[in-house]
Scaffold this active site. Sequence first.
Site, mmCIF file in Angstrom:
data_model
loop_
_atom_site.group_PDB
_atom_site.id
_atom_site.type_symbol
_atom_site.label_atom_id
_atom_site.label_comp_id
_atom_site.label_asym_id
_atom_site.label_seq_id
_atom_site.Cartn_x
_atom_site.Cartn_y
_atom_site.Cartn_z
ATOM 1 N N SER A 22 81.547 49.210 -75.109
ATOM 2 C CA SER A 22 81.481 48.412 -73.880
ATOM 3 C C SER A 22 82.285 47.130 -73.989
ATOM 4 O O SER A 22 82.342 46.340 -73.052
ATOM 5 C CB SER A 22 80.018 48.071 -73.554
ATOM 6 N N ASN A 109 69.197 43.441 -77.416
ATOM 7 C CA ASN A 109 68.473 43.645 -76.153
ATOM 8 C C ASN A 109 68.147 42.328 -75.454
ATOM 9 O O ASN A 109 68.327 42.199 -74.248
ATOM 10 C CB ASN A 109 67.190 44.448 -76.403
ATOM 11 N N HIS A 155 78.307 46.149 -27.150
ATOM 12 C CA HIS A 155 78.885 47.511 -27.140
ATOM 13 C C HIS A 155 80.410 47.484 -26.975
ATOM 14 O O HIS A 155 80.981 48.426 -26.418
ATOM 15 C CB HIS A 155 78.287 48.366 -26.017
ATOM 16 N N SER A 276 105.337 46.896 -41.730
ATOM 17 C CA SER A 276 105.376 48.325 -41.996
ATOM 18 C C SER A 276 106.722 48.687 -42.609
ATOM 19 O O SER A 276 107.735 48.077 -42.296
ATOM 20 C CB SER A 276 105.184 49.098 -40.684
ATOM 21 N N LYS A 282 106.031 45.963 -36.591
ATOM 22 C CA LYS A 282 104.606 45.886 -36.917
ATOM 23 C C LYS A 282 104.197 44.588 -37.587
ATOM 24 O O LYS A 282 104.914 44.018 -38.400
ATOM 25 C CB LYS A 282 104.225 47.042 -37.848
ATOM 26 N N GLU A 289 91.416 44.215 -42.922
ATOM 27 C CA GLU A 289 91.069 45.604 -43.222
ATOM 28 C C GLU A 289 90.589 45.761 -44.662
ATOM 29 O O GLU A 289 89.653 46.522 -44.936
ATOM 30 C CB GLU A 289 92.278 46.507 -42.967
ATOM 31 N N TYR A 316 64.037 48.611 -73.150
ATOM 32 C CA TYR A 316 65.488 48.776 -73.058
ATOM 33 C C TYR A 316 65.871 50.246 -73.212
ATOM 34 O O TYR A 316 65.324 50.960 -74.049
ATOM 35 C CB TYR A 316 66.199 47.947 -74.151
ATOM 36 N N GLN A 321 73.351 49.548 -70.037
ATOM 37 C CA GLN A 321 74.706 49.044 -70.264
ATOM 38 C C GLN A 321 75.553 49.174 -68.987
ATOM 39 O O GLN A 321 76.549 48.480 -68.828
ATOM 40 C CB GLN A 321 75.349 49.827 -71.422
ATOM 41 N N LYS A 324 76.612 46.109 -65.998
ATOM 42 C CA LYS A 324 77.575 45.004 -66.007
ATOM 43 C C LYS A 324 78.797 45.209 -65.111
ATOM 44 O O LYS A 324 79.188 44.306 -64.370
ATOM 45 C CB LYS A 324 78.027 44.730 -67.449
HETATM 46 N N1 ARG Z 1 76.081 46.957 -75.093
HETATM 47 C C1 ARG Z 1 74.680 46.986 -74.883
HETATM 48 C C2 ARG Z 1 74.372 46.778 -73.395
HETATM 49 O O1 ARG Z 1 75.223 46.287 -72.731
HETATM 50 C C3 ARG Z 1 74.025 45.916 -75.669
HETATM 51 C C4 ARG Z 1 72.626 46.219 -76.009
HETATM 52 C C5 ARG Z 1 72.585 47.347 -76.946
HETATM 53 N N2 ARG Z 1 71.259 47.578 -77.437
HETATM 54 C C6 ARG Z 1 70.915 48.686 -78.080
HETATM 55 N N3 ARG Z 1 69.703 48.813 -78.431
HETATM 56 N N4 ARG Z 1 71.797 49.640 -78.318
HETATM 57 O O2 ARG Z 1 73.320 47.057 -72.913
#
Ligand code: ARG
Length: 463
Positions: A22, A109, A155, A276, A282, A289, A316, A321, A324
């Site tokens: 990630s 976590n 309307h 355009s 145009k 838009e 958790y 993950q 985000k």
């Molecule tokens: N990259 C993980 C997330 O965004 C971080 C937490 C990972 N925790 C774990 N127990 N693998 O959630």
Amino acid sequence: MKLWGGRFQGGPAEALARLSVSVHFDWRLARYDIAGSRAHARVLAAAGLLTPDELGQVLAALDDLDAAVETGTFRPTVEDEDVHTALERGLLERLGALGGKLRAGRSRNDQVATDLRLYLRDHARGVAFLIKELADALTEQAARHVDTPAPGMTHVQHAQPVVFGHWLLAHVHPLLRDLDRLRDWDARAAVSPLGAGALAGSGLPLDPPQVAKELGFRESFANSMDAVSDRDFVAEFLFVTALLGVHLSRLGEEVVLWTSQEFGWVELDDAFATGSSIMPQKKNADIAELARGKAGRLIGGLVSVLTMLKGLPLTYDRDMQEDKEPVFDAIDTLSLVLPALTGMISTMTVRVDRLAKAAPAGFSLATEVADWLVRRGVPFRDAHEITGQLVALCAVRECELHEVSDDDLASVSEHLTPEVRDVLTVREALAARITPGSTGPGPVAEQLSKVVEQLRAWHEWAS
Ligand code: ARG
């Protein structure tokens, strides 16, 4: 470089590593993660788990790492699973074995939940600033059109005349509510999860309230399991941005209509319109838009996070993950759309002449006739019926309401005397709307000054 592996015989499969990684998106959290590490290091020192000398070294290394992250000289590598892994590597590079002490009492976590709250609380104010700028641009245009008659619609049919400033301000009020929602959200998001550990808190003598204070949170978590499970702050943030996206989309849709040949009420500045590749004549409202189109991804972000969360057992789960990218995307999207809309609105030219011509069209003064009859004691039900017959007659004669002859008026109803023509002007219709919040120039001027005052009050929070 991994944060786990002691009990494993070999390394992870390539396919797992690729799915799991990630760091390409959570790297944005790096500086917030470092802020959390500073607070955590102080707490470890207070608990006697780091000597004063070690604390000094750790804090210096964190400062150095922070600066390297800021300048881009420290970057994650393909080997780093996530932001926490990459930063621990950076710390080990600077401190050797001492760098490994900081993980005591802490889990990714509680760390990741803390980092994301810090990131979003910071960026919410940036989004608020951009909302305020758009609201300012709309308000400045509205101030120029407190006396500009326009055809009000329901309307997309001509309904009753309004002043165009009232219409523009009707797009500011949703934005003021969006600002309110962001600040309300911030108050609920101001709870620190750090110290919750993986899920159960810590057996080490940590000090979550102190950490919360240092990181600018109002308080620390009440329940360690909830602290690492809770993503309400993500879902709620995405609701606020989705609804904001809907507001921007509705504004965009109107600008598309207003700038069409058929309406012709607004002309966009060349710098905020597109052409355009094949049709040389145009001039398109692409910003409007795109604002309308981007609402789709803002709504999608909310739906994806709610769907991801709905079946998760506490606490958790790795599914989380996925929380985000939607918020990062929402912030990026709004950072593009809002300034473009602001520029488009503040530079557009309103065609006052065309609005004035359109204002009475489509028998939009018919309600004035009915209200005039009501003032003379005719029950509204009958007044409505009589006025409807007058409109039907005008449609046959192909004339406007004020153009019918005295005889024609009398033929529709004995109540319709020639004096009714006094109310059959847009000016009269607007001037009659004097109650608070109405579209008369008086109440609109009052509304405008209140809005200006409200927006000014956002100056400090939105930054
Ligand atoms: N990259 C993980 C997330 O965004 C971080 C937490 C990972 N925790 C774990 N127990 N693998 O959630």
